[in-house]
Every structure is written in structure tokens, then in C-alpha cells.
Scaffold this motif. Sequence first.
Motif, PDB file in Angstrom:
ATOM      1  N   UNK A 115       1.702  -7.702   7.081  1.00 42.36           N
ATOM      2  CA  UNK A 115       3.108  -7.601   7.682  1.00 42.36           C
ATOM      3  C   UNK A 115       2.915  -6.293   8.325  1.00 42.36           C
ATOM      4  N   UNK A 116       3.588  -6.141   9.463  1.00 40.97           N
ATOM      5  CA  UNK A 116       3.428  -4.986   9.816  1.00 40.97           C
ATOM      6  C   UNK A 116       3.352  -3.334   9.723  1.00 40.97           C
ATOM      7  N   UNK A 117       3.741  -3.685   8.308  1.00 39.90           N
ATOM      8  CA  UNK A 117       4.657  -2.523   7.657  1.00 39.90           C
ATOM      9  C   UNK A 117       5.748  -1.928   7.229  1.00 39.90           C
ATOM     10  N   UNK A 165       0.844  -1.606  -0.051  1.00 43.23           N
ATOM     11  CA  UNK A 165      -0.038  -0.274   0.000  1.00 43.23           C
ATOM     12  C   UNK A 165       0.920   1.047  -0.057  1.00 43.23           C
ATOM     13  N   UNK A 166       0.764   1.654  -1.247  1.00 40.12           N
ATOM     14  CA  UNK A 166       1.578   2.862  -1.462  1.00 40.12           C
ATOM     15  C   UNK A 166       0.604   4.384  -1.797  1.00 40.12           C
ATOM     16  N   UNK A 173      -0.268  -9.096   1.990  1.00 42.76           N
ATOM     17  CA  UNK A 173      -0.289  -7.371   2.015  1.00 42.76           C
ATOM     18  C   UNK A 173       0.525  -6.446   3.038  1.00 42.76           C
ATOM     19  N   UNK A 174       1.114  -5.601   2.634  1.00 46.00           N
ATOM     20  CA  UNK A 174       2.070  -4.853   3.575  1.00 46.00           C
ATOM     21  C   UNK A 174       1.687  -3.159   3.482  1.00 46.00           C
ATOM     22  N   UNK A 175       0.555  -2.747   4.557  1.00 55.14           N
ATOM     23  CA  UNK A 175       0.233  -1.649   4.441  1.00 55.14           C
ATOM     24  C   UNK A 175       1.410  -1.041   5.078  1.00 55.14           C
ATOM     25  N   UNK A 176       0.981   0.463   4.747  1.00 56.03           N
ATOM     26  CA  UNK A 176       1.602   1.780   5.221  1.00 56.03           C
ATOM     27  C   UNK A 176       2.674   1.674   6.375  1.00 56.03           C
ATOM     28  N   UNK A 177       2.886   1.864   7.054  1.00 62.64           N
ATOM     29  CA  UNK A 177       4.010   2.070   8.397  1.00 62.64           C
ATOM     30  C   UNK A 177       3.135   3.000  10.025  1.00 62.64           C
TER      31      UNK A 177
END
Length: 264
Positions: A236-238, A156-157, A207-211
Motif C-alpha cells: 500500500x501507499x503507507x 510496519x509500525x 504490506x503497509x509501510x510507514x508513510x
Amino acid sequence: MRIVHDWLGPIELPEAPERIVSLAPNATDTLFALGLGQRLVGRSAFCYRPAGVLGLPVVSSYTRVRWELLASLRPDLVLVSTGVQRDLLQALFERGFPVYPLPLPQSPYGIMENVALLGALLGVSEAATRLAQGLAERYARLYRALPLRRVYLEFDLGGPITVGRGSYVDEALRHLGLQNIFSQHPQSYFVPQLAEVPKRGPDLFIYEPKPHRSRPREKVEQLMAERGWRLPLVVTGGDELAHYGPLFFGYLERLVEQIRGVLD
């Protein structure tokens, strides 16, 4: 010392820089991993780990610089990455700052190469060799740690981004035993056609969210429902797989455990 760089040509850098500004999270991570965090005098807004960096002045975003603040810090070395920071690299060079870019890796081994490169630049080659060797051993233990599964990965960017051929993330997934459904795409990073994803038959969605996002799993589950997707999900943890410093290998180990938990 005089260095001839592939892009910048001949550049002059100090033999033992003591006032370093890092505008690249991977470089910041590496400096601390080498025990050189005390040399940092400034950072980018995206350099937020390890915690010891948080008290330093924020000189830039990823691509925009507070030039007066940077100059006031009197850096004898400014570290950047390549990729989207190429224009920033050129601007720093043209303004006369002692800048050095660490290349964007194309495999996790490139992260280790950057450790060695930065260690040589800063006069700590022995420590860098030990660090790179330890990372290599950890990475080797992850070889085919997972059963073959077809995987769709999404960052997610501000919108979906995935990875194709030539990305260190694609290579890391292959190393684990997974198959990225877009591994043959000619671009390393690109906006996927979401309608194509189900057609490629993924077995797993990473899925990798924004931190620092609140309730990321809840949000991606809602997103999957809107897309009509029903897939096993790992969140993931972002900013973990997108991070290409030494911490990446710990994040990769955690990803293996998360996937094993989903597949069991």
C-alpha cells in the motif's frame, strides 16, 4: 451544550465550536470531508492530509502534547480518538480542555457512524448523512469484489503488527471476499509470530509501510527474502488501511485494483 459521555460522564461543549484542534487523523479527515476544515486551528503531527491542514500548528504527536501551545490556541473543541489515545483523552479532560473522543471503529461501518457523530456534534447533520450515505454506497460496491484468497496483512509500525478479530481492517478484508489468516485471533491488533505465517497457508501478502518511506517495495521484498517467503505481494501507499477516516474507502478501492493486478 451538556453531553453525558460513556467514559467522561457529563461534559460541557459549545453549541457551534469554531476553534477546533484535532489530534486524530480520522477526525481531521472527516472535518475536511464535511467542509469544515476552516474551523481547524491546530493538529497532530500525524494529521497531514488533506494538504490544506499542513500550514496549521503541530500541537502533538499521537500521544504527547505541547500543552502551552495548545492552550495558546484557545480551542473550544479538541478531538481525539480512543485506543492508544485513551490516556491523552484523560489528561486533556483533567486539564479542563473541551475534549471529545471518537471511538475506534470495529468495522468500516463504524467510520460512517463517526461521520454522523461528528456531524451532529458540529451542527452539520445533513451534510454528515450525505457523506455517510456516499461512503456506504462505495463500500457496498466492494462486497466480494475479489476471489477468495487467504491473506496475511502486516503493518510496519517499527516492527510487524497484524490484525485479528474485532478490527475494522479484518472486517474490511472479509467484505472484499478475502480471508485474514489471523481472523480468529482474540486481539484486534498484535505482534504476530512470524513462524506461524507460512503454516497458515496465505495466498497473498499485503504490506503497509510507514508513510513517506523511500523504496518500500524493494525493502519488503528484501524482508521477504530474509524470512524465506515466496508470496504474491501488494504494497500500500503507507498509512492507508491504518487510517479510519473517510479516505479509507478510497484506499480500499485502490487495494482491490492492486490485488486484481497481482492475481490476474
